[in-house]
Design an enzyme around this catalytic site. Sequence first.
Site, PDB file in Angstrom:
ATOM      1  N   ASP A 168      31.281  73.415  12.895  1.00  0.00           N
ATOM      2  CA  ASP A 168      30.253  73.511  11.861  1.00  0.00           C
ATOM      3  C   ASP A 168      30.559  72.815  10.522  1.00  0.00           C
ATOM      4  O   ASP A 168      29.765  72.056  10.025  1.00  0.00           O
ATOM      5  CB  ASP A 168      29.926  74.985  11.592  1.00  0.00           C
ATOM      6  CG  ASP A 168      29.764  75.775  12.888  1.00  0.00           C
ATOM      7  OD1 ASP A 168      30.187  75.295  13.949  1.00  0.00           O
ATOM      8  OD2 ASP A 168      29.221  76.882  12.852  1.00  0.00           O
ATOM      9  N   GLU A 410      40.154  84.181  16.381  1.00  0.00           N
ATOM     10  CA  GLU A 410      39.301  82.993  16.489  1.00  0.00           C
ATOM     11  C   GLU A 410      40.087  81.723  16.130  1.00  0.00           C
ATOM     12  O   GLU A 410      39.967  80.701  16.795  1.00  0.00           O
ATOM     13  CB  GLU A 410      38.104  83.170  15.562  1.00  0.00           C
ATOM     14  CG  GLU A 410      36.991  82.164  15.771  1.00  0.00           C
ATOM     15  CD  GLU A 410      35.801  82.446  14.856  1.00  0.00           C
ATOM     16  OE1 GLU A 410      35.875  83.363  14.015  1.00  0.00           O
ATOM     17  OE2 GLU A 410      34.786  81.729  14.971  1.00  0.00           O
TER      18      GLU A 410
HETATM   19  C1  GLC Z   1      30.964  78.913  15.621  1.00  0.00           C
HETATM   20  C2  GLC Z   1      31.806  77.740  16.123  1.00  0.00           C
HETATM   21  C3  GLC Z   1      31.260  77.223  17.435  1.00  0.00           C
HETATM   22  C4  GLC Z   1      31.177  78.367  18.431  1.00  0.00           C
HETATM   23  C5  GLC Z   1      30.411  79.569  17.865  1.00  0.00           C
HETATM   24  C6  GLC Z   1      30.536  80.802  18.751  1.00  0.00           C
HETATM   25  O1  GLC Z   1      29.685  78.505  15.314  1.00  0.00           O
HETATM   26  O2  GLC Z   1      31.857  76.723  15.162  1.00  0.00           O
HETATM   27  O3  GLC Z   1      32.065  76.196  17.941  1.00  0.00           O
HETATM   28  O4  GLC Z   1      30.595  77.936  19.602  1.00  0.00           O
HETATM   29  O5  GLC Z   1      30.919  79.925  16.611  1.00  0.00           O
HETATM   30  O6  GLC Z   1      31.871  81.113  18.984  1.00  0.00           O
END
Ligand code: GLC
Length: 440
Positions: A168, A410
């Site tokens: 993101d 994460e």
């Molecule tokens: C965030 C991350 C993305 C992922 C999502 C769910 O948006 O940047 O890569 O898929 O979270 O984990």
Amino acid sequence: MRKAQLLDQAKAVLKSNDLGTWTRPAPGLYPHQWLWDSCFVAIGLARYDAKRARKELMSLVRGQWLSGMLPHMIFDEQSNHFTGPHVWQSHISPAAPLGIETSGITQPPVLAEAVWRVGESMGRTDRLEFFSEIFAALLRYHGWFYRERDLHGDGLVVSIHPWETGMDNTPPWIEEMTHNAMPMWIKLIHKLRLYPLFDIFRQDTRLVPASERINTSISLLLFHAQRRLRRKKYDSLEILRRSHFSINDVLVNSILIRNNRILENIAHELDEEIPADLRQSFNKARLALEELWCEEDRQYYCRNFVTREWIKSPYIGALLPLYSGAISKDRARQLVKTLKDDLKYWTKYPVPSVPISSPGYHHLRYWQGPAWINTNWLLIDGLRQYGFFKEAEAIKRSSLRLFEQHGSREYFSAIDGTPSGAKDFSWTAALIIDLLLEKP
Ligand code: GLC
């Protein structure tokens, strides 16, 4: 900790996030289904429950658009998460699937890789049955990329929102958006320091410390960009006609190129043909990555699709041509040199998502610095493809150590391992399972 204990711990995370046919990325923060998350989850599940892994991947197909696109999110309608169906309103597009709410953009296409690995964990009959069940959807998905996102027909696809890269707030995109797509109202909020007013509405920072998430100005920018896509009903051609910041992203193209090849292998197993025009695009794509190589700086860069200028902002995606398998040994050697530079990527807990010497580096802020297990996993695979086993092993060891010391978080500081972001994060657990159970 013993291997069996680590495995139990990782499997327990997947079990706690298992919603029957699909797996949420984490409790609270991520209650919906995300595309590449489910692919990574399936890769882990394949090591001990092929049936469940198959369901995970088949559940992605239910969200496929009539155009062939696989959306990056399929919504759990029970949830009131802040990026739910009301934000996306996918039904405004004639290409959206009926009876299911999804987002209107995609994510890095690792599905063929996941399908292949799940298939490998099955006996031949089940494998062929599974491949033939999912093959048409895969073909339509890759066909969509080259039909709607390769407008110059040069083999490089374009992404239209940072969420499509799965990273993101990654610096090349943020840089580009800040320069080309910052609306007046966000500039004003910035000038008048009105962020606290918007912070009140943020759900994510109630669950995770704000210093580990995207800052509010970037967050507003991301949602603003999403609204522009919605106004165009998620029609790629309409969007690209007047887009200010569409990008040939190195990571997305590297992943697609590798997955094209895997799709060819799946077709081969099934004795199926890839249509000639698509095969031609696959061939072009393999060579086109070279367009993103800057000889002067000896590295890959993302490129603005409209101006065709490089975005000279380094990020981990620029190492992932290793995963594509389509670059020369010489380029691979150069990438490994960059990777092993201890002022850039070779930290105590590699691999940071941004070089630690970059101005935009932040050791705990999402995709602006921390090490993530999925990018480590892709790099491990890429390094092995080019024979860099020692480097792959070092990244594997570091990934396992982070999991052992801090659990399934994460992301982690690449400098001192500080665990950050969501707890009980699914893809961390899944890919740790894969690394623990792979054959030495
Ligand atoms: C965030 C991350 C993305 C992922 C999502 C769910 O948006 O940047 O890569 O898929 O979270 O984990």
